[in-house]
Design a protein around this motif. Structure first.
Motif, PDB file in Angstrom:
ATOM      1  N   UNK A 176       0.828  -1.214   0.000  1.00 45.37           N
ATOM      2  CA  UNK A 176       0.000   0.000   0.000  1.00 45.37           C
ATOM      3  C   UNK A 176       0.861   1.262   0.000  1.00 45.37           C
ATOM      4  N   UNK A 177       1.893   1.261  -0.836  1.00 50.27           N
ATOM      5  CA  UNK A 177       2.757   2.423  -1.038  1.00 50.27           C
ATOM      6  C   UNK A 177       3.531   2.829   0.208  1.00 50.27           C
ATOM      7  N   UNK A 178       3.803   1.878   1.089  1.00 53.31           N
ATOM      8  CA  UNK A 178       4.655   2.155   2.253  1.00 53.31           C
ATOM      9  C   UNK A 178       5.232   0.847   2.765  1.00 53.31           C
ATOM     10  N   UNK A 179       6.303   0.954   3.537  1.00 49.63           N
ATOM     11  CA  UNK A 179       6.920  -0.232   4.104  1.00 49.63           C
ATOM     12  C   UNK A 179       6.104  -0.748   5.282  1.00 49.63           C
TER      13      UNK A 179
ATOM     14  N   UNK B 247       0.794   1.714  11.476  1.00 43.51           N
ATOM     15  CA  UNK B 247      -0.089   0.569  11.705  1.00 43.51           C
ATOM     16  C   UNK B 247      -1.423   0.665  10.977  1.00 43.51           C
ATOM     17  N   UNK B 248      -1.654   1.720  10.215  1.00 43.05           N
ATOM     18  CA  UNK B 248      -2.919   1.849   9.506  1.00 43.05           C
ATOM     19  C   UNK B 248      -2.815   2.809   8.344  1.00 43.05           C
ATOM     20  N   UNK B 249      -3.924   3.014   7.682  1.00 43.00           N
ATOM     21  CA  UNK B 249      -3.967   3.888   6.510  1.00 43.00           C
ATOM     22  C   UNK B 249      -4.248   5.326   6.918  1.00 43.00           C
ATOM     23  N   UNK B 250      -4.316   6.203   5.897  1.00 42.77           N
ATOM     24  CA  UNK B 250      -4.629   7.610   6.142  1.00 42.77           C
ATOM     25  C   UNK B 250      -3.662   8.522   5.421  1.00 42.77           C
ATOM     26  N   UNK B 251      -4.047   9.806   5.274  1.00 42.25           N
ATOM     27  CA  UNK B 251      -3.206  10.788   4.612  1.00 42.25           C
ATOM     28  C   UNK B 251      -1.909  11.014   5.375  1.00 42.25           C
TER      29      UNK B 251
ATOM     30  N   UNK C  33      12.663  16.143  12.192  1.00 41.36           N
ATOM     31  CA  UNK C  33      13.234  15.843  10.880  1.00 41.36           C
ATOM     32  C   UNK C  33      12.849  14.453  10.422  1.00 41.36           C
ATOM     33  N   UNK C  34      12.359  14.340   9.190  1.00 44.23           N
ATOM     34  CA  UNK C  34      12.006  13.083   8.514  1.00 44.23           C
ATOM     35  C   UNK C  34      10.750  12.420   9.060  1.00 44.23           C
ATOM     36  N   UNK C  35      10.133  12.991  10.085  1.00 45.37           N
ATOM     37  CA  UNK C  35       8.938  12.372  10.659  1.00 45.37           C
ATOM     38  C   UNK C  35       7.775  12.417   9.674  1.00 45.37           C
ATOM     39  N   UNK C  36       6.910  11.423   9.757  1.00 40.41           N
ATOM     40  CA  UNK C  36       5.649  11.470   9.042  1.00 40.41           C
ATOM     41  C   UNK C  36       4.640  12.247   9.871  1.00 40.41           C
ATOM     42  N   UNK C  37       3.757  12.964   9.180  1.00 39.46           N
ATOM     43  CA  UNK C  37       2.671  13.668   9.853  1.00 39.46           C
ATOM     44  C   UNK C  37       1.350  13.195   9.263  1.00 39.46           C
ATOM     45  N   UNK C  38       0.332  13.097  10.099  1.00 36.00           N
ATOM     46  CA  UNK C  38      -1.004  12.797   9.598  1.00 36.00           C
ATOM     47  C   UNK C  38      -1.548  14.040   8.905  1.00 36.00           C
TER      48      UNK C  38
END
Length: 400
Positions: A113-116, A320-324, A353-358
Motif C-alpha cells: 500500500x505504497x509504504x513499508x 499501523x494503519x492507513x490515512x493521509x 526531521x524526517x517524521x511522518x505527519x497525519x
C-alpha cells in the motif's frame, strides 16, 4: 530509560554484503534462481563490519545509562530486493554464529500500500508471511552481544518467494492504533541510539520497546504522533526501549512478539508495574520501576510537548494503519506546529526531521518559502493544528 544502544557507524561499510538469491515465480512452484547483488542502505547501518559473505558485529563499546541493559549491538539494512511478481510470503536463508551469549537476527519487511510494512523476524529456511502481497522486500540484520568479547555474525543471506506460509497470521488495520501510555524522558546526550543516531541536545525522536517499529537513521518510515491535552509532536522512532526490546504492544495480541495474553495497546511494563504482571518484571527479569511504554528525546519532552515531568500521553503509531501522510522535509531541527494556518500562529507542537505527519485536509493561509518551494497551502495534522506545506513532502488533499 533505554534498553539498547548501537555504537557509531564503523568504517569500511562500502564493502559488498552477501548475495541474495531471489526465486522468480512464474508460477507458485517455480524454482529458477536469480542472484541479486545487495549493498547496505546508506546511513542505515551501524557498528558492523564485512568479512567475505559475513556481516559481523563491530567492536565499538556499548553506550548506556546507569539503569540500562548493557549490550553492544549492530544493525545493517540491506538494499530492497524486487521480484517480478507479487508474493504473500518469503523464505529467508542465512547462516549465523552466536558465541558467548550473543544473538543474531534477520528481519524482513514488504512494500505494501505504497509504504513499508513493519519489520518481522525471519527464521532461517522458514516461510515468513508478509502483511500483504508484494513484489518488493527488504532485509535487516540485527546483532547483539555482551559489552566485551563475542562478535556474532550473519552470512550467506538469500530470499525467495513462497506460497507455503499462512498470511492470515499478520493483519493490517484500517486505522492506526492509538493508545494512552506513560512517557519518560530519554536524555543521554552524546549516546548512540539503536539505529546509530548520535543523540544531540534537545533532540527529536522517540524510543519504543520493539525493533519491529525501528526506523533507519535519518528515516521517518516508522513515526508516531504523541499528544498531551493541548500539544502534539510528530517524531521518528530511532531507539529501542523502555524496559523491553520485544514488546510490540501496538500490534494485535495474537501477533505480538511476546506477552500475547496482554490486550493490544497495553505495554508489558505498564501491566507489570500496575498489576504485577510477569511478577512485576520486564523480559530481562528486572523489577519494573515505572509503567513507561515510550521514551521521548529532550526536544520532544521539553519543547514540543512542554512536559514538566514524566506522564501519560496519547500515542498514535502511524505505520499501523492507513490515512493521509506527509513527510517533514528539513535537514535539521524541527518544524513548528501552529494553531492556525499562519506563520504567526501560536506554536502548539513540533514535528521532527524526517517524521511522518497525519494529514486531515489542506487550507490556505500565509505564504511560506521552504524546502518544497513557496506556498500558501497549510496542512491540518490534528484538530486545531497546522503545518506549512512548504516544508512537507506530500500530495494534494481535500479542502478543510
Amino acid at each position: 530509560m533505554r534498553i539498547t544502544r548501537t555504537a557509531k557507524l564503523a568504517a569500511g561499510l562500502a564493502a559488498t554484503l552477501a548475495i541474495f538469491t531471489a526465486t522468480l515465480p512464474s508460477t507458485a512452484a517455480s524454482t529458477d534462481p536469480v542472484a541479486v547483488a545487495a549493498q547496505p542502505v546508506a546511513g542505515s547501518s551501524s557498528n558492523v563490519r564485512i568479512e567475505g559473505s559475513r556481516t559481523i558485529l563491530g567492536d565499538a563499546p556499548a553506550t548506556i545509562g546507569s539503569t540500562e541493559l548493557e549490550q553492544r549491538s549492530g544493525l545493517a539494512e540491506l538494499t530492497p530486493v524486487r521480484f517480478p511478481e507479487a508474493t504473500s510470503a518469503v523464505v529467508v536463508g542465512y547462516t549465523s554464529g552466536t558465541p558467548d551469549g550473543s544473538s543474531a537476527e534477520v528481519d524482513v519487511r514488504a512494500w505494501v500500500k505504497d509504504r513499508w510494512s513493519e519489520w518481522t523476524s525471519a527464521g532461517a529456511g522458514t516461510p515468513t508471511a508478509l502483511p500483504g502481497a508484494s513484489d518488493q522486500v527488504q532485509l535487516r540484520i540485527i546483532l547483539t552481544a555482551p559489552p566485551t568479547g563475542a562478535n556474532p555474525w550473519v552470512g550467506d543471506v538469500t530470499v525467495q518467494p513462497t506460497d507455503k506460509a499462512d498470511p492470515s497470521r499478520m493483519t493490517v488495520q484500517a486505522a492506526p492504533l492509538q493508545s494512552r501510555v506513560f512517557a519518560t524522558r530519554e536524555g543521554l546526550v552524546g549516546g548512540t541510539t539503536a539505529n546509530g543516531h548520535v543523540i544531540i541536545s534537545r533532540d527529536h525522536f522517540v524510543a519504543l520497546p520493539s525493533r519491529r517499529g525501528l526506523a533507519g537513521n535519518g528515516s521517518g518510515t516508522y513515526s508516531v504522533k504523541v499528544c498531551t491535552a493541548s500539544r502534539c509532536a510528530f517524531e521518528p522512532v530511532w531507539d529501542v526501549g523502555p524496559w523491553n526490546t520485544k514488546d510490540d504492544y501496538w500490534n494485535p495480541s495474537a501477533t505480538r512478539e511476546m506477552w500475547k495474553d496482554l490486550p493490544q495497546g497495553r505495554p508489558e511494563a505498564q501491566a507489570a508495574y500496575q498489576n504485577g504482571y510477569n511478577g512485576g518484571k520486564d523480559q530481562f527479569g528486572r523489577t519494573v520501576a515505572n509503567p513507561a511504554g515510550i521514551d521521548l528525546a529532550d526536544g520532544v519532552f521539553w519543547d514540543a510537548l512542554a512536559m514538566p515531568d514524566n506522564g501519560f500521553v496519547d500515542v498514535t503509531y502511524l505505520w499501523t494503519g492507513d490515512g493521509g501522510r506527509g513527510t517533514v522535509a528539513i535537514t535539521s531541527g524541527y518544524l513548528n506546529v501552529r494553531n492556525s494556518p499562519n506563520s504567526s500562529g501560536a506554536v502548539v507542537g513540533m514535528a521532527g526531521k524526517a517524521a511522518q505527519v497525519t494529514v486531515e485536509c489542506q487550507t490556505t493561509g500565509s505564504s511560506v518559502t521552504g524546502s518544497q518551494g513557496t506556498s500558501n497551502v497549510w496542512l491540518r495534522v490534528h484538530s486545531g493544528m497546522y503545518v506549512a506545506k512548504a516544508y512537507i513532502s506530500a500530495g494534494t488533499f481535500g479542502v478543510c
